[in-house]
Design an enzyme around this catalytic site. Structure first.
Site, PDB file in Angstrom:
ATOM      1  N   LYS A  64       0.860  -1.194   0.000  1.00 11.10           N
ATOM      2  CA  LYS A  64       0.000   0.000   0.000  1.00 11.10           C
ATOM      3  C   LYS A  64       0.889   1.234   0.000  1.00 11.10           C
ATOM      4  O   LYS A  64       2.030   1.168   0.452  1.00 11.10           O
ATOM      5  CB  LYS A  64      -0.891  -0.003   1.244  1.00 11.10           C
ATOM      6  N   ASP A  70      -7.095   4.466  -4.460  1.00 12.48           N
ATOM      7  CA  ASP A  70      -7.686   4.352  -3.111  1.00 12.48           C
ATOM      8  C   ASP A  70      -8.287   5.737  -2.855  1.00 12.48           C
ATOM      9  O   ASP A  70      -8.488   6.512  -3.820  1.00 12.48           O
ATOM     10  CB  ASP A  70      -6.623   3.978  -2.065  1.00 12.48           C
TER      11      ASP A  70
HETATM   12  N1  NAI Z   1     -11.379   2.176  -4.617  1.00 16.11           N
HETATM   13  C1  NAI Z   1     -11.198   0.881  -4.396  1.00 16.11           C
HETATM   14  O1  NAI Z   1     -11.122   0.081  -5.331  1.00 16.11           O
HETATM   15  C2  NAI Z   1     -11.124   0.358  -3.010  1.00 16.11           C
HETATM   16  C3  NAI Z   1     -11.329   1.170  -1.916  1.00 16.11           C
HETATM   17  N2  NAI Z   1     -11.370   0.631  -0.672  1.00 16.11           N
HETATM   18  C4  NAI Z   1     -11.616   1.448   0.503  1.00 16.11           C
HETATM   19  O2  NAI Z   1     -12.900   2.043   0.390  1.00 16.11           O
HETATM   20  C5  NAI Z   1     -12.931   3.292   1.090  1.00 16.11           C
HETATM   21  C6  NAI Z   1     -13.409   4.382   0.153  1.00 16.11           C
HETATM   22  O3  NAI Z   1     -12.483   4.480  -0.933  1.00 16.11           O
HETATM   23  P1  NAI Z   1     -12.880   5.117  -2.340  1.00 16.11           P
HETATM   24  O4  NAI Z   1     -14.348   5.098  -2.529  1.00 16.11           O
HETATM   25  O5  NAI Z   1     -12.006   4.492  -3.340  1.00 16.11           O
HETATM   26  O6  NAI Z   1     -12.347   6.598  -2.143  1.00 16.11           O
HETATM   27  P2  NAI Z   1     -12.902   7.936  -2.765  1.00 16.11           P
HETATM   28  O7  NAI Z   1     -11.816   8.922  -2.619  1.00 16.11           O
HETATM   29  O8  NAI Z   1     -13.494   7.708  -4.096  1.00 16.11           O
HETATM   30  O9  NAI Z   1     -14.082   8.261  -1.764  1.00 16.11           O
HETATM   31  C7  NAI Z   1     -13.872   8.356  -0.386  1.00 16.11           C
HETATM   32  C8  NAI Z   1     -15.160   8.741   0.238  1.00 16.11           C
HETATM   33  O10 NAI Z   1     -15.046   8.703   1.646  1.00 16.11           O
HETATM   34  C9  NAI Z   1     -15.405   9.975   2.162  1.00 16.11           C
HETATM   35  N3  NAI Z   1     -14.548  10.220   3.313  1.00 16.11           N
HETATM   36  C10 NAI Z   1     -13.202  10.253   3.364  1.00 16.11           C
HETATM   37  N4  NAI Z   1     -12.811  10.558   4.597  1.00 16.11           N
HETATM   38  C11 NAI Z   1     -13.932  10.703   5.317  1.00 16.11           C
HETATM   39  C12 NAI Z   1     -14.194  11.012   6.648  1.00 16.11           C
HETATM   40  N5  NAI Z   1     -13.190  11.258   7.511  1.00 16.11           N
HETATM   41  N6  NAI Z   1     -15.481  11.064   7.055  1.00 16.11           N
HETATM   42  C13 NAI Z   1     -16.498  10.805   6.193  1.00 16.11           C
HETATM   43  N7  NAI Z   1     -16.306  10.523   4.910  1.00 16.11           N
HETATM   44  C14 NAI Z   1     -15.045  10.473   4.498  1.00 16.11           C
HETATM   45  C15 NAI Z   1     -15.118  10.947   1.061  1.00 16.11           C
HETATM   46  O11 NAI Z   1     -15.870  12.114   1.200  1.00 16.11           O
HETATM   47  C16 NAI Z   1     -15.563  10.134  -0.145  1.00 16.11           C
HETATM   48  O12 NAI Z   1     -16.931  10.179  -0.288  1.00 16.11           O
HETATM   49  C17 NAI Z   1     -11.524   3.465   1.659  1.00 16.11           C
HETATM   50  O13 NAI Z   1     -11.490   2.907   2.950  1.00 16.11           O
HETATM   51  C18 NAI Z   1     -10.669   2.610   0.734  1.00 16.11           C
HETATM   52  O14 NAI Z   1      -9.468   2.202   1.352  1.00 16.11           O
HETATM   53  C19 NAI Z   1     -11.239  -0.719  -0.479  1.00 16.11           C
HETATM   54  C20 NAI Z   1     -11.030  -1.557  -1.524  1.00 16.11           C
HETATM   55  C21 NAI Z   1     -10.862  -1.065  -2.857  1.00 16.11           C
HETATM   56  O1  AKG Z   2      -6.870  -2.417  -6.876  1.00 24.81           O
HETATM   57  C1  AKG Z   2      -5.897  -2.462  -6.147  1.00 24.81           C
HETATM   58  O2  AKG Z   2      -4.802  -2.902  -6.468  1.00 24.81           O
HETATM   59  C2  AKG Z   2      -5.934  -1.939  -4.740  1.00 24.81           C
HETATM   60  C3  AKG Z   2      -7.247  -1.827  -4.089  1.00 24.81           C
HETATM   61  C4  AKG Z   2      -7.022  -1.412  -2.690  1.00 24.81           C
HETATM   62  O3  AKG Z   2      -6.219  -0.549  -2.409  1.00 24.81           O
HETATM   63  C5  AKG Z   2      -7.731  -2.083  -1.625  1.00 24.81           C
HETATM   64  O4  AKG Z   2      -8.172  -3.213  -1.831  1.00 24.81           O
HETATM   65  O5  AKG Z   2      -7.828  -1.517  -0.530  1.00 24.81           O
END
Ligand code: NAI
Ligand code: AKG
Length: 444
Positions: free
Chosen positions: A126, A166
């Site tokens: 990561k 992420d």
């Molecule tokens: N994008 C991906 O493929 C993956 C993402 N994740 C996890 O999913 C979660 C969301 O990631 P994404 O949707 O990709 O990010 P993103 O940047 O697209 O969206 C993040 C969202 O969380 C909200 N957010 C961030 N900090 C916050 C806080 N302190 N309080 C309330 N809302 C908050 C933001 O406003 C936004 O709506 C993270 O924990 C990330 O590690 C897990 C697996 C894969």
């Molecule tokens: O698609 C990836 O390689 C990473 C996704 C990721 O950061 C997660 O699973 O939290």
């Protein structure tokens, strides 16, 4: 003292001021007690747990860039290459002001087990930086991404370490980083996933984490005599994971009534309008207040409050520790019967224990959100064979992977007499494969 307790103590002592990393290690090691105890002498002699909790390598670097006023800004970048026993390091890059080494380590540690659960050959890693893309111009984001990649490109490669998105890292950031990698290294290879479709991205990667979350939740509910059909769902977050979780939930017959961002949240009694949400968040990069202005059925509230709305299923999709013990009590009191984590470690340890003790089905992030990284691995396969698969083909594989993950963790929990404890099941199933590979490869 038991080996598990000894290692947890060492982790806390040797990594001070990294509470999220301590939390992730505790959650995993506590639930592996039975497995470790069955092999205690061998594991201890081989220092297996110490090797598991110590990253193989970690980088911390300066990221200087010039803002639109000509001012030089300096951020700190990180990449933690945690474990390569089963494949090249794989895991996203988080761009958020809260990023520090402990957060990247917790995410990298989780990624080891998650990637193992996918059944695909990817190790855990990561990275990220304390840079905030919010409010920055495209030129500033490009300047940051190019500077970040100028350093990161020394440590990554299609067969070494393959970063992805992420929080804060979406298609725009991946594009700028890919361009800079190619420019410096002079190779056109699948060094990042989540790429645009015109330069090696995979169909369905954008949707994969959210869709995968729903495929796994659907299977978990079916196996427990419940259904998503007509269920009311609360989702937190409004980014990549939240948007596509909401879309798939609605396709499966559920009604999603909430989303949130870091300043407020929406309750939409008629159900979230996903096209409007995408327009506000993906296209305009605006606040949720814009959603409320355009949608008469929606109420906007400042602060946090998503979990106060009565629901059948809760899907935390924002960030770590966003669902605490008080939220867990409220969800239980309101009749919620399942929680599945779209985000990484969004539920505190105390809240997780409370939900499980109150017979609420609980799917941990390392299983429930594994669809994103699994589809990234499918993107790597397509890049290696220089082919692109159809949306249906990738989505079909994703669906199979998520259903298999659920059954693997369900079986693992049953094998150790912890039926229905999907946290333990996920940790055990993920751990077994990694340990097998680590053991076979000697003391490295
Ligand atoms: N994008 C991906 O493929 C993956 C993402 N994740 C996890 O999913 C979660 C969301 O990631 P994404 O949707 O990709 O990010 P993103 O940047 O697209 O969206 C993040 C969202 O969380 C909200 N957010 C961030 N900090 C916050 C806080 N302190 N309080 C309330 N809302 C908050 C933001 O406003 C936004 O709506 C993270 O924990 C990330 O590690 C897990 C697996 C894969
Ligand atoms: O698609 C990836 O390689 C990473 C996704 C990721 O950061 C997660 O699973 O939290």
């Amino acid at each position: 003292m038991s080996y598990v307790d000894e290692v947890i103590e060492k982790v806390v002592a040797q990594n001070p001021a990294e509470p999220e990393f301590h939390q992730a290690v505790k959650e995993v090691l506590e639930s592996l007690r039975a497995v470790v105890e069955a092999n205690e002498e061998k594991f201890r002699k081989e220092a297996l747990l110490e090797r598991l909790v110590n990253p193989e390598r970690q980088f911390k670097f300066r990221v200087p860039w010039v803002d639109d006023n000509g001012q030089v800004q300096v951020n700190t970048g990180y990449r933690v290459q945690f474990n390569s026993a089963i494949g090249p390091y794989k895991g996203g890059l988080r761009l958020h002001p809260s990023v520090n080494l402990g957060i990247i380590k917790f995410l990298g540690f989780e990624q080891i087990f998650k990637n193992s659960l996918t059944g695909l050959p990817i190790g855990g890693g990561k990275g990220g930086a304390d840079f905030d893309p919010k409010g920055k111009s495209d030129r500033e984001v490009m300047a940051f991404c190019q500077s970040f990649m100028t350093e990161l490109c020394k440590y990554i490669g299609a067969d070494t370490d393959v970063p992805a998105g992420d929080i804060g890292t979406g298609a725009r950031e991946i594009g700028y980083m890919f361009g800079q990698y190619k420019r410096i290294r002079g190779v056109y290879e699948g060094v990042l996933t989540g790429k645009g479709l015109s330069y090696g991205g995979s169909l369905a990667r954008t949707e994969a984490t959210g869709y995968g979350l729903l495929y796994l939740t659907d299977e978990m509910l079916k196996c427990n005599g419940k259904s998503l059909k007509d269920a009311t769902i609360c989702i937190s977050g409004s980014g990549n994971v939240a948007i596509y979780a909401a879309q798939k939930a609605q396709q499966l017959g559920a009604k999603v009534v909430t989303v949130s961002d870091s300043t407020g949240w929406i309750y939409d009694k008629d159900g979230i309008d996903v096209d409007l949400l995408k327009d506000v968040k993906e296209v305009k990069r605006a606040r949720l207040t814009e959603y409320a202005k355009a949608r008469p059925s929606a109420e906007y509230h400042e602060g946090r409050g998503v979990w106060t709305i009565p629901c059948d299923v809760a899907l935390p999709c924002a960030t770590q520790n966003e669902l605490d013990i008080e939220d867990a009590k409220t969800l239980a009191a309101n009749g919620c019967f399942a929680v599945a984590e779209g985000a990484n470690m969004p539920t505190t340890l105390e809240a997780t224990e409370y939900l499980q003790a109150n017979n609420i089905l609980f799917a941990p992030g390392k299983a429930a959100n594994a669809g994103g990284v699994a589809t990234s691995a499918l993107e790597m396969s397509q890049n290696s064979e220089r082919l692109s698969w159809s949306f249906e083909e990738v989505d079909g594989k994703l669906q199979n992977i998520m259903v298999n993950i659920f059954h693997n963790l369900d079986d693992a929990a049953k094998r150790y007499g912890m039926e229905g404890n999907y946290v333990a099941g996920a940790n055990i199933a993920g751990f077994e494969k990694v340990v097998d590979a680590m053991t076979a490869q000697g003391i490295v």
